[in-house]
Scaffold this motif. Structure first.
Motif, PDB file in Angstrom:
ATOM      1  N   LEU A   1      -0.381  19.578  -4.264  1.00  0.00           N
ATOM      2  CA  LEU A   1      -1.358  19.125  -3.284  1.00  0.00           C
ATOM      3  C   LEU A   1      -1.921  20.305  -2.494  1.00  0.00           C
ATOM      4  N   ASP A   2      -3.150  20.145  -2.050  1.00  0.00           N
ATOM      5  CA  ASP A   2      -3.777  21.156  -1.209  1.00  0.00           C
ATOM      6  C   ASP A   2      -3.640  20.830   0.273  1.00  0.00           C
ATOM      7  N   ALA A   3      -3.489  19.530   0.589  1.00  0.00           N
ATOM      8  CA  ALA A   3      -3.455  19.117   1.992  1.00  0.00           C
ATOM      9  C   ALA A   3      -2.685  17.809   2.127  1.00  0.00           C
ATOM     10  N   VAL A   4      -2.152  17.578   3.325  1.00  0.00           N
ATOM     11  CA  VAL A   4      -1.535  16.294   3.654  1.00  0.00           C
ATOM     12  C   VAL A   4      -1.940  15.916   5.073  1.00  0.00           C
ATOM     13  N   ALA A   5      -2.087  14.616   5.291  1.00  0.00           N
ATOM     14  CA  ALA A   5      -2.346  14.098   6.636  1.00  0.00           C
ATOM     15  C   ALA A   5      -1.042  13.569   7.205  1.00  0.00           C
ATOM     16  N   VAL A   6      -0.631  14.112   8.329  1.00  0.00           N
ATOM     17  CA  VAL A   6       0.609  13.707   8.989  1.00  0.00           C
ATOM     18  C   VAL A   6       0.279  12.538   9.902  1.00  0.00           C
ATOM     19  N   ALA A   7       0.582  11.324   9.419  1.00  0.00           N
ATOM     20  CA  ALA A   7       0.165  10.086  10.092  1.00  0.00           C
ATOM     21  C   ALA A   7       1.381   9.292  10.526  1.00  0.00           C
ATOM     22  N   ASP A   8       2.097   9.797  11.506  1.00  0.00           N
ATOM     23  CA  ASP A   8       3.288   9.091  11.969  1.00  0.00           C
ATOM     24  C   ASP A   8       2.902   7.792  12.678  1.00  0.00           C
TER      25      ASP A   8
ATOM     26  N   PRO B   1     -15.890   4.752   1.650  1.00  0.00           N
ATOM     27  CA  PRO B   1     -15.121   5.697   0.838  1.00  0.00           C
ATOM     28  C   PRO B   1     -13.716   5.179   0.551  1.00  0.00           C
ATOM     29  N   ALA B   2     -13.255   5.443  -0.671  1.00  0.00           N
ATOM     30  CA  ALA B   2     -11.903   5.066  -1.083  1.00  0.00           C
ATOM     31  C   ALA B   2     -10.941   6.204  -0.782  1.00  0.00           C
ATOM     32  N   VAL B   3      -9.821   5.849  -0.178  1.00  0.00           N
ATOM     33  CA  VAL B   3      -8.804   6.825   0.217  1.00  0.00           C
ATOM     34  C   VAL B   3      -7.514   6.523  -0.528  1.00  0.00           C
ATOM     35  N   GLY B   4      -6.784   7.565  -0.889  1.00  0.00           N
ATOM     36  CA  GLY B   4      -5.477   7.407  -1.519  1.00  0.00           C
ATOM     37  C   GLY B   4      -4.409   8.125  -0.722  1.00  0.00           C
TER      38      GLY B   4
ATOM     39  N   GLY C   1       2.884  12.771  -2.577  1.00  0.00           N
ATOM     40  CA  GLY C   1       2.057  12.971  -3.764  1.00  0.00           C
ATOM     41  C   GLY C   1       2.095  11.837  -4.759  1.00  0.00           C
ATOM     42  N   ASN C   2       2.845  10.775  -4.481  1.00  0.00           N
ATOM     43  CA  ASN C   2       2.829   9.625  -5.398  1.00  0.00           C
ATOM     44  C   ASN C   2       1.435   9.019  -5.487  1.00  0.00           C
ATOM     45  N   ALA C   3       0.649   9.178  -4.437  1.00  0.00           N
ATOM     46  CA  ALA C   3      -0.772   8.845  -4.448  1.00  0.00           C
ATOM     47  C   ALA C   3      -1.486   9.857  -3.568  1.00  0.00           C
ATOM     48  N   TYR C   4      -2.749  10.096  -3.863  1.00  0.00           N
ATOM     49  CA  TYR C   4      -3.487  11.077  -3.077  1.00  0.00           C
ATOM     50  C   TYR C   4      -4.984  10.817  -3.206  1.00  0.00           C
ATOM     51  N   THR C   5      -5.763  11.571  -2.446  1.00  0.00           N
ATOM     52  CA  THR C   5      -7.217  11.487  -2.494  1.00  0.00           C
ATOM     53  C   THR C   5      -7.775  12.772  -3.089  1.00  0.00           C
ATOM     54  N   GLU C   6      -8.636  12.616  -4.056  1.00  0.00           N
ATOM     55  CA  GLU C   6      -9.348  13.758  -4.621  1.00  0.00           C
ATOM     56  C   GLU C   6     -10.654  13.908  -3.859  1.00  0.00           C
TER      57      GLU C   6
ATOM     58  N   MET D   1     -18.957  23.418  -5.204  1.00  0.00           N
ATOM     59  CA  MET D   1     -17.998  22.407  -4.760  1.00  0.00           C
ATOM     60  C   MET D   1     -16.702  22.529  -5.570  1.00  0.00           C
ATOM     61  N   THR D   2     -15.592  22.254  -4.907  1.00  0.00           N
ATOM     62  CA  THR D   2     -14.275  22.314  -5.530  1.00  0.00           C
ATOM     63  C   THR D   2     -13.550  20.996  -5.273  1.00  0.00           C
ATOM     64  N   LEU D   3     -12.740  20.563  -6.244  1.00  0.00           N
ATOM     65  CA  LEU D   3     -11.931  19.370  -6.068  1.00  0.00           C
ATOM     66  C   LEU D   3     -10.591  19.739  -5.445  1.00  0.00           C
ATOM     67  N   PHE D   4     -10.288  19.103  -4.330  1.00  0.00           N
ATOM     68  CA  PHE D   4      -9.021  19.321  -3.644  1.00  0.00           C
ATOM     69  C   PHE D   4      -8.226  18.023  -3.639  1.00  0.00           C
ATOM     70  N   ARG D   5      -6.908  18.167  -3.631  1.00  0.00           N
ATOM     71  CA  ARG D   5      -6.008  17.010  -3.652  1.00  0.00           C
ATOM     72  C   ARG D   5      -5.313  16.893  -2.301  1.00  0.00           C
ATOM     73  N   ALA D   6      -5.542  15.763  -1.631  1.00  0.00           N
ATOM     74  CA  ALA D   6      -4.977  15.564  -0.291  1.00  0.00           C
ATOM     75  C   ALA D   6      -4.269  14.217  -0.224  1.00  0.00           C
ATOM     76  N   ASP D   7      -2.992  14.242   0.119  1.00  0.00           N
ATOM     77  CA  ASP D   7      -2.253  13.011   0.384  1.00  0.00           C
ATOM     78  C   ASP D   7      -2.546  12.640   1.827  1.00  0.00           C
ATOM     79  N   LEU D   8      -3.350  11.590   2.021  1.00  0.00           N
ATOM     80  CA  LEU D   8      -3.867  11.273   3.351  1.00  0.00           C
ATOM     81  C   LEU D   8      -3.057  10.208   4.088  1.00  0.00           C
ATOM     82  N   HIS D   9      -1.782  10.081   3.740  1.00  0.00           N
ATOM     83  CA  HIS D   9      -0.924   9.123   4.458  1.00  0.00           C
ATOM     84  C   HIS D   9       0.534   9.517   4.248  1.00  0.00           C
TER      85      HIS D   9
END
Length: 243
Positions: free
Chosen positions: A34-41, A155-158, A169-174, A1-9
């Motif tokens: 960051l490794d990923a972002v969610a594009v949530a328009d 689950p907690a999301v950031g 990246g001011n907040a993100y989900t690990e 398992m690997t820890l990834f950083r995703a800004d989910l908003h």
């Protein structure tokens, strides 16, 4: 398992109050590590490629409902937003998100004063426990959201709730996942292998600027005047009471 950083908003300039196009968002995400972002328009399913600038892009949408915003993450297909209506019941929004293969996450539930946990007792797949803009009006908004996630056993999301590249990246989900793919990150979140991280609260001025952008696009001297006053108000608050 690997820890990834995703800004989910994250919002792009496809949102009425978004200020940065997708390529700038992706570059900012890469610069933030960051490794990923969610594009949530806002109420819009923006089409995104698999990746851009080396950053995995997650199809998402922030849906306005009667009780607030619900973010659909990892969507397999666009949401039928016209059929859903302008301010649907939250249960209908969640069902629509799930029908499209997504996970339904309650976004910044306590960012407005007076929100009660009783209003959020409907099916969910996660709760945004950290939002970098949530404390503008309610200083303990994130603490309340984290408590709600713990109470509900969800689950907690950031997410930064970024409206321009400076906020990404001011907040993100690990996320602890087997690999950096949409499916693997989705599974990690679904199974609760997530942790919400706050790097910094977004200055109020950034919200003022996004409201100015919205007013400029919608037109009208009255709206522009109000938006200009709000920008000045946000700047003054940042100077007097930094967050």
């Amino acid at each position: 398992m690997t820890l990834f950083r995703a800004d989910l908003h994250v919002h792009t300039d496809a949102s009425p109050d978004g200020r940065s196009p997708l390529p700038e968002i992706a570059r900012a995400a890469r610069a933030a590590g960051l490794d990923a972002v969610a594009v949530a328009d806002h109420n819009l399913c923006t089409s995104v490629p698999e990746a851009l600038e080396g950053v995995l892009l997650i199809p998402a949408c922030e849906v306005s409902t009667r009780i607030g915003h619900i973010t659909g993450l990892f969507l397999d297909r666009p949401l039928p937003l016209d059929a859903l209506g302008r301010l649907p019941e939250p249960e209908d929004a969640v069902a629509t998100i799930r029908d499209a293969g997504g996970l339904a996450v309650l976004a910044h539930p306590y960012h407005r004063p007076g929100a009660a946990p009783e209003a959020f007792q409907f099916p969910l797949d996660g709760i945004e426990a950290v939002n970098a803009r949530a404390c503008f009006k309610v200083p303990d908004a994130n603490a309340l959201a984290a408590r709600l996630a713990q109470t509900r056993g969800l689950p907690a999301v950031g997410g930064s709730d970024a409206h321009d590249r400076a906020e990404v990246g001011n907040a993100y989900t690990e996320l602890e996942a087997e690999g950096l793919t949409r499916d693997q990150l989705r599974r990690a979140l679904q199974e609760g292998r997530s942790r919400a991280i706050l790097c910094r609260n977004t200055p109020r001025l950034r919200k003022g600027l996004s409201q100015w952008t919205k007013a400029r696009r919608m037109g009208g001297p009255l709206g522009l005047g109000r938006a200009a006053a709000y920008v000045a108000y946000c700047a003054a608050l940042d100077a007097l009471r930094p967050i």
